[in-house]
Design a protein around this motif. Sequence first.
Motif, PDB file in Angstrom:
ATOM      1  N   MET A 103       0.804  -1.218   0.000  1.00 54.43           N
ATOM      2  CA  MET A 103       0.000   0.000   0.000  1.00 54.43           C
ATOM      3  C   MET A 103       0.841   1.273   0.000  1.00 54.43           C
ATOM      4  O   MET A 103       0.516   2.245  -0.678  1.00 54.43           O
ATOM      5  CB  MET A 103      -0.930   0.006   1.215  1.00 54.43           C
ATOM      6  N   GLY A 104       1.918   1.268   0.772  1.00 53.19           N
ATOM      7  CA  GLY A 104       2.659   2.507   0.930  1.00 53.19           C
ATOM      8  C   GLY A 104       4.122   2.455   0.581  1.00 53.19           C
ATOM      9  O   GLY A 104       4.797   3.484   0.571  1.00 53.19           O
ATOM     10  N   GLY A 105       4.652   1.262   0.326  1.00 58.35           N
ATOM     11  CA  GLY A 105       6.051   1.164  -0.057  1.00 58.35           C
ATOM     12  C   GLY A 105       7.008   1.540   1.043  1.00 58.35           C
ATOM     13  O   GLY A 105       7.990   2.250   0.819  1.00 58.35           O
ATOM     14  N   ILE A 106       6.740   1.067   2.277  1.00 58.43           N
ATOM     15  CA  ILE A 106       7.620   1.368   3.397  1.00 58.43           C
ATOM     16  C   ILE A 106       7.892   0.093   4.176  1.00 58.43           C
ATOM     17  O   ILE A 106       7.014  -0.770   4.307  1.00 58.43           O
ATOM     18  CB  ILE A 106       6.991   2.442   4.329  1.00 58.43           C
ATOM     19  N   GLY A 107       9.117  -0.055   4.660  1.00 57.64           N
ATOM     20  CA  GLY A 107       9.479  -1.222   5.445  1.00 57.64           C
ATOM     21  C   GLY A 107       9.019  -1.068   6.870  1.00 57.64           C
ATOM     22  O   GLY A 107       9.675  -0.413   7.685  1.00 57.64           O
ATOM     23  N   LEU A 108       7.886  -1.646   7.177  1.00 58.36           N
ATOM     24  CA  LEU A 108       7.284  -1.501   8.499  1.00 58.36           C
ATOM     25  C   LEU A 108       7.884  -2.495   9.484  1.00 58.36           C
ATOM     26  O   LEU A 108       8.008  -3.677   9.159  1.00 58.36           O
ATOM     27  CB  LEU A 108       5.777  -1.744   8.401  1.00 58.36           C
ATOM     28  N   PRO A 109       8.260  -2.043  10.692  1.00 58.00           N
ATOM     29  CA  PRO A 109       8.749  -2.990  11.693  1.00 58.00           C
ATOM     30  C   PRO A 109       7.656  -3.970  12.062  1.00 58.00           C
ATOM     31  O   PRO A 109       6.494  -3.595  12.189  1.00 58.00           O
ATOM     32  CB  PRO A 109       9.097  -2.097  12.894  1.00 58.00           C
ATOM     33  N   GLY A 110       8.014  -5.236  12.235  1.00 61.22           N
ATOM     34  CA  GLY A 110       7.036  -6.253  12.601  1.00 61.22           C
ATOM     35  C   GLY A 110       7.044  -6.535  14.089  1.00 61.22           C
ATOM     36  O   GLY A 110       7.828  -5.981  14.849  1.00 61.22           O
ATOM     37  N   GLY A 111       6.130  -7.414  14.517  1.00 69.27           N
ATOM     38  CA  GLY A 111       6.111  -7.837  15.907  1.00 69.27           C
ATOM     39  C   GLY A 111       7.272  -8.788  16.178  1.00 69.27           C
ATOM     40  O   GLY A 111       7.740  -9.479  15.285  1.00 69.27           O
ATOM     41  N   ALA A 112       7.723  -8.831  17.412  1.00 68.21           N
ATOM     42  CA  ALA A 112       8.906  -9.635  17.742  1.00 68.21           C
ATOM     43  C   ALA A 112       8.523 -11.026  18.229  1.00 68.21           C
ATOM     44  O   ALA A 112       7.394 -11.277  18.630  1.00 68.21           O
ATOM     45  CB  ALA A 112       9.730  -8.923  18.811  1.00 68.21           C
ATOM     46  N   VAL A 113       9.485 -11.938  18.184  1.00 67.51           N
ATOM     47  CA  VAL A 113       9.305 -13.246  18.801  1.00 67.51           C
ATOM     48  C   VAL A 113       9.291 -13.063  20.320  1.00 67.51           C
ATOM     49  O   VAL A 113       9.804 -12.079  20.847  1.00 67.51           O
ATOM     50  CB  VAL A 113      10.437 -14.207  18.389  1.00 67.51           C
ATOM     51  N   VAL A 182      11.544   3.915  20.949  1.00 65.27           N
ATOM     52  CA  VAL A 182      10.125   4.060  21.290  1.00 65.27           C
ATOM     53  C   VAL A 182       9.629   2.743  21.871  1.00 65.27           C
ATOM     54  O   VAL A 182       9.901   1.677  21.301  1.00 65.27           O
ATOM     55  CB  VAL A 182       9.305   4.426  20.033  1.00 65.27           C
ATOM     56  N   PRO A 183       8.917   2.766  22.995  1.00 68.14           N
ATOM     57  CA  PRO A 183       8.396   1.523  23.574  1.00 68.14           C
ATOM     58  C   PRO A 183       7.630   0.708  22.530  1.00 68.14           C
ATOM     59  O   PRO A 183       6.806   1.240  21.791  1.00 68.14           O
ATOM     60  CB  PRO A 183       7.469   2.020  24.686  1.00 68.14           C
ATOM     61  N   GLY A 184       7.922  -0.577  22.485  1.00 72.37           N
ATOM     62  CA  GLY A 184       7.294  -1.444  21.497  1.00 72.37           C
ATOM     63  C   GLY A 184       8.176  -1.716  20.300  1.00 72.37           C
ATOM     64  O   GLY A 184       7.911  -2.647  19.533  1.00 72.37           O
ATOM     65  N   LEU A 185       9.236  -0.915  20.117  1.00 72.34           N
ATOM     66  CA  LEU A 185      10.173  -1.120  19.020  1.00 72.34           C
ATOM     67  C   LEU A 185      11.512  -1.611  19.578  1.00 72.34           C
ATOM     68  O   LEU A 185      11.802  -1.469  20.767  1.00 72.34           O
ATOM     69  CB  LEU A 185      10.373   0.172  18.228  1.00 72.34           C
ATOM     70  N   TYR A 209       1.287   0.754  22.616  1.00 75.60           N
ATOM     71  CA  TYR A 209       0.795   1.728  21.650  1.00 75.60           C
ATOM     72  C   TYR A 209       1.912   2.466  20.914  1.00 75.60           C
ATOM     73  O   TYR A 209       1.650   3.232  19.995  1.00 75.60           O
ATOM     74  CB  TYR A 209      -0.101   2.755  22.358  1.00 75.60           C
ATOM     75  N   GLY A 210       3.171   2.230  21.326  1.00 73.21           N
ATOM     76  CA  GLY A 210       4.283   2.959  20.718  1.00 73.21           C
ATOM     77  C   GLY A 210       4.387   2.736  19.224  1.00 73.21           C
ATOM     78  O   GLY A 210       4.611   3.682  18.444  1.00 73.21           O
ATOM     79  N   PHE A 211       4.216   1.495  18.814  1.00 79.98           N
ATOM     80  CA  PHE A 211       4.289   1.129  17.400  1.00 79.98           C
ATOM     81  C   PHE A 211       3.278   1.927  16.580  1.00 79.98           C
ATOM     82  O   PHE A 211       3.596   2.475  15.518  1.00 79.98           O
ATOM     83  CB  PHE A 211       4.036  -0.381  17.284  1.00 79.98           C
ATOM     84  N   PHE A 212       2.051   2.014  17.077  1.00 85.85           N
ATOM     85  CA  PHE A 212       0.987   2.692  16.337  1.00 85.85           C
ATOM     86  C   PHE A 212       1.173   4.208  16.358  1.00 85.85           C
ATOM     87  O   PHE A 212       0.789   4.902  15.411  1.00 85.85           O
ATOM     88  CB  PHE A 212      -0.370   2.305  16.913  1.00 85.85           C
ATOM     89  N   VAL A 213       1.760   4.724  17.432  1.00 86.07           N
ATOM     90  CA  VAL A 213       2.059   6.159  17.494  1.00 86.07           C
ATOM     91  C   VAL A 213       3.067   6.543  16.419  1.00 86.07           C
ATOM     92  O   VAL A 213       2.917   7.564  15.731  1.00 86.07           O
ATOM     93  CB  VAL A 213       2.589   6.546  18.894  1.00 86.07           C
ATOM     94  N   VAL A 214       4.103   5.708  16.234  1.00 85.45           N
ATOM     95  CA  VAL A 214       5.106   5.972  15.200  1.00 85.45           C
ATOM     96  C   VAL A 214       4.464   5.995  13.820  1.00 85.45           C
ATOM     97  O   VAL A 214       4.733   6.890  13.002  1.00 85.45           O
ATOM     98  CB  VAL A 214       6.235   4.926  15.257  1.00 85.45           C
ATOM     99  N   ILE A 215       3.596   5.018  13.541  1.00 85.76           N
ATOM    100  CA  ILE A 215       2.920   4.961  12.247  1.00 85.76           C
ATOM    101  C   ILE A 215       2.051   6.204  12.047  1.00 85.76           C
ATOM    102  O   ILE A 215       2.032   6.800  10.965  1.00 85.76           O
ATOM    103  CB  ILE A 215       2.065   3.690  12.133  1.00 85.76           C
ATOM    104  N   VAL A 220       2.051  12.718   9.512  1.00 87.23           N
ATOM    105  CA  VAL A 220       2.227  14.163   9.669  1.00 87.23           C
ATOM    106  C   VAL A 220       3.205  14.631   8.597  1.00 87.23           C
ATOM    107  O   VAL A 220       4.349  14.151   8.552  1.00 87.23           O
ATOM    108  CB  VAL A 220       2.771  14.502  11.071  1.00 87.23           C
ATOM    109  N   PRO A 221       2.799  15.534   7.706  1.00 91.01           N
ATOM    110  CA  PRO A 221       3.630  15.904   6.551  1.00 91.01           C
ATOM    111  C   PRO A 221       5.063  16.299   6.898  1.00 91.01           C
ATOM    112  O   PRO A 221       6.006  15.860   6.233  1.00 91.01           O
ATOM    113  CB  PRO A 221       2.858  17.076   5.925  1.00 91.01           C
TER     114      PRO A 221
END
Length: 264
Positions: A103-113, A182-185, A209-215, A220-221
């Motif tokens: 959708m956006g062409g960005i390497g999104l961090p995934g959830g960890a083991v 950021v917490p969660g990353l 919620y840190g992951f979603f805050v970063v996204i 924000v332009p």
Amino acid sequence: MSTTTHRHHERRISPVFLAILAVMGVTGWAVWTDFAALPGLAVFLFVTSAWIVSLCLHEYAHARTALAGGDITVGAKGYLTLNPLAYTHAVLSIILPVLFVIMGGIGLPGGAVFIERNRVRGRWKHSLISAAGPLANVAFAVVCTAPFWLDALDGVPPAFRYALAFLAFLQVTAALLNFLPVPGLDGYGVVEPYLSYRFKRLIEPYAPYGFFVVIALLFVPAINGAFFDGVDALMRALGVPELTRACGSRLYRFWEGTPEVCAV
């Protein structure tokens, strides 16, 4: 079953991962040889499968480093087989990052083991476990950009060059985002062992919620522009022209059409 046989079974490479690797190899060959009738489709399949391979390596790096650090349970959980279906959060680790690339062409961090941190002794070991994942992305980016910074592009077909540039872009964005403290990353995991107990307790409720805050901030332009300006500057430092990366992105999303300047 003997202990040695059991450990070998826990570390046997998953057929699922081998199948994804095979798709990457076949579609990479199709891009290189211009075998496919639709080069954009071949690039799409090659980059997507290679991106999934890199996500598996990211999670494997976490698990393998945790094993060396003292968490002997990662093998029984299937984390050492490179099987993406074995991850604790398969949706966050694989599905969501792939959808964001499409959708956006960005390497999104995934959830960890899931690492049993109580088995690991030493703050530096905890930091290294967290850093291992994004470092795998860094290594993948170095490999993808090697033909560029080694000036070894003679004979490399344009479509394959574009695909490598876009794949490297995904690795760079994933590494940079993951290294944010950021917490969660993973970046927070690197510094967390050195934070005070009181501060960690204060941050803990907000960590999910840190992951979603970063996204959200990337929408924000001003922040989006600054982030991608930094990414493009790093890509240029690695020898990858912005146009080459952009052509890779457009060729990947072949359903949108490919500009003449990116003709293959």
